[in-house]
Design an enzyme around this catalytic site. Structure first.
Site: not given
Ligand code: GLU
Length: 495
Positions: A254-256
């Site tokens: 994911s974006k993190r």
């Protein structure tokens, strides 16, 4: 007997940027279609009217094209099974819904969101699987009428009977889910919009999809879809659920974790063929020992059976490695085309470069580029106004032996200029000009008595401002005598 045609589909919902995980799903479907001589369909699942935007759809189509994933049927390509956007197919879902209503396979549900949320929260607090417990399944006719009179519009729920739901998966083998764990699910919302599971089944059937290849996050959806196939009397397709892409911490990517969209990698100077290559090999879906592969090799080697069941960890370093390898497959001309937008992005006026100069730079830095965006750093090297001597290089240049080398080099540069041998072209083969051959000859055989690093490093440090970088002879060609002499003087002036 003729075998049924292989027809696969990629069915994205344009509610955001194309994630590399979805790009991998698209790629596996595309590779499978091309490997089997089948048809690859692009279907836009745009029933989420709030989150779907035209811009997302446009970007999605563009990203797929950029990746080299072309579709035989779908938006812009036409086809005999259209429309290819779900909002254009509402009548079809309506017909199927009416059949299910007539057969008593679904019932109207008048529960409102607050009631459903309270039920979910209660089940979760009791550590039970959140699901619909069937309140409206048992509604008496009078109660139904009362809700209708209140103006409540029903959603339609599918009756799920208790017991196992079994299906085969080409990657995972036999899969089993329990009906009681799923609960009655909505197939059509109160606003008349079909739910994903229902629309997907109707479409996959009507579009004669033979294989549904998608991420394992859809496994429980598949159990529900299998029930719908049965209820509608449709033969289900083959299913293959590939693993998901994970971050280094083994959580879903994911974006993190950093960049996750195709757009972002493109912006960072990743080549489409490198991203394609990396995503295809992730989870080893392609046979054969080769790592750096062309699209044709990937198509040829694709094997769904080999696709790993375990999550595939996304390793950006490895992607960058593939990118460097694919960059080196380009000739200076095509690399120059690819670099042009990145030259502008690095703050240079691309139009001010002569074409041969960009090609010569491309030839010079090709082996040193990891991404196309790296070109910005290298351009500094060839720009007298921006070139800087870094700390490491300056420290080396202050040593006595370095000064000896530079003094001798300065003398040679002046001698070559006086001998009239200062012509350099900017074409990629400029390293063979008389001037460059002259310097190369001097390096091989010079009066300093120094060799190897003791000779090369001071020259590199003075000429490029760094201790590492592209091959020196190409740099000589790109800089030319006047710039070289200026840089040697500047290095000698360091104190
Ligand atoms: N629109 C769904 C998604 O993007 C499609 C899933 C499927 O392939 O059936 O997740």
């Amino acid at each position: 007997m003729t075998l049924p045609r292989i027809r696969v589909r990629f069915a994205p919902s344009p509610t955001g940027k194309l994630h590399v995980g979805n790009a991998r799903t698209a790629l596996l479907n595309w590779l499978f279609a091309r490997h089997c001589g089948g048809v690859f369909v692009l279907r836009i699942e745009d029933t989420d009217r709030i989150r779907t935007t035209e811009a997302f759809e446009e970007n999605l189509l563009e990203d797929l094209k950029w990746l080299g994933i072309d579709w035989d049927e779908g938006p812009g390509a036409g086809g005999a099974y259209g429309p290819y956007r779900q909002t254009g197919r509402l009548e079809l879902y309506g017909d199927c819904l009416r059949r299910l209503i007539a057969d008593g396979k679904v019932y109207p549900c008048y529960c409102i969101e607050e009631e459903l949320e309270a039920e979910r929260a209660d089940l979760v607090s009791r550590r039970m699987m959140p699901r619909y417990l069937g309140k409206c399944r048992k509604l008496a006719e009078g109660e139904r009428r009362r809700f209708e009179n209140e103006g409540r519009l029903p959603a339609w729920r599918f009756r799920v009977e208790e017991g196992p739901i079994v299906f085969d998966d080409l990657i995972r083998g036999s899969m089993a889910f329990q009906g009681e764990a799923i609960g009655d699910f909505i197939i059509c919302r109160s606003n008349g919009i079909p739910a994903y599971n229902f629309a997907a089944v109707v479409d996959d059937h009507c579009m004669e999809i033979s294989h549904v290849i998608r991420g394992e996050d859809h496994l429980s959806n598949t159990a529900m879809q299998v029930l719908l196939y049965r209820a509608l009397g449709f033969a289900p397709p083959e299913f293959a659920h590939h693993s998901l892409i994970l971050g280094k911490d083994h959580a879903k990517l994911s974006k993190r974790h950093g960049a996750v969209s195709v757009r972002e990698f493109r912006r960072r100077g990743i080549l489409p063929e490198a991203l394609r290559n990396y995503l295809a090999l992730l989870g080893s879906s392609v046979e054969g020992g080769r790592e750096v592969c062309s699209a044709e090799e990937l198509v040829e080697g694709l094997s769904l059976a080999r696709t790993g069941k375990g999550g595939a960890v996304f390793d950006e370093e490895k992607l960058f490695w593939f990118n460097g390898a694919h960059i080196r497959r380009h000739d200076p001309q095509s690399l120059a085309d690819l670099l042009a937008p990145f030259i502008s992005m690095a703050g240079y006026d691309e139009a001010s470069f002569r074409r041969e100069r960009i090609e010569a730079i491309a030839a010079t830095v090709r082996d040193n580029l990891t991404t196309l965006a790296d070109i910005g750093g290298f351009l500094e090297l060839f720009d007298d106004d921006r070139y800087r001597i870094d700390e490491e290089a300056a420290a080396l240049l202050r040593e006595e032996e370095a000064k000896t080398v530079l003094l001798a080099l300065r003398k040679e540069l002046i001698r070559l200029a006086e001998a009239g041998e200062n012509a350099v072209g900017t074409a990629p083969d400029a390293a063979s000009s008389p001037f460059c051959r002259g310097i190369a000859g001097w390096i091989r055989n010079n009066e300093t008595g120094l060799k190897g690093k003791k000779l090369y490093l001071p020259i590199r440090a003075a000429v490029t401002g760094h201790l590492h970088g592209p091959e020196l002879d190409r740099i000589f060609a790109l800089l030319g005598p006047a710039s070289l002499l200026r840089r040697v003087e500047k290095a000698l002036a360091l104190s």
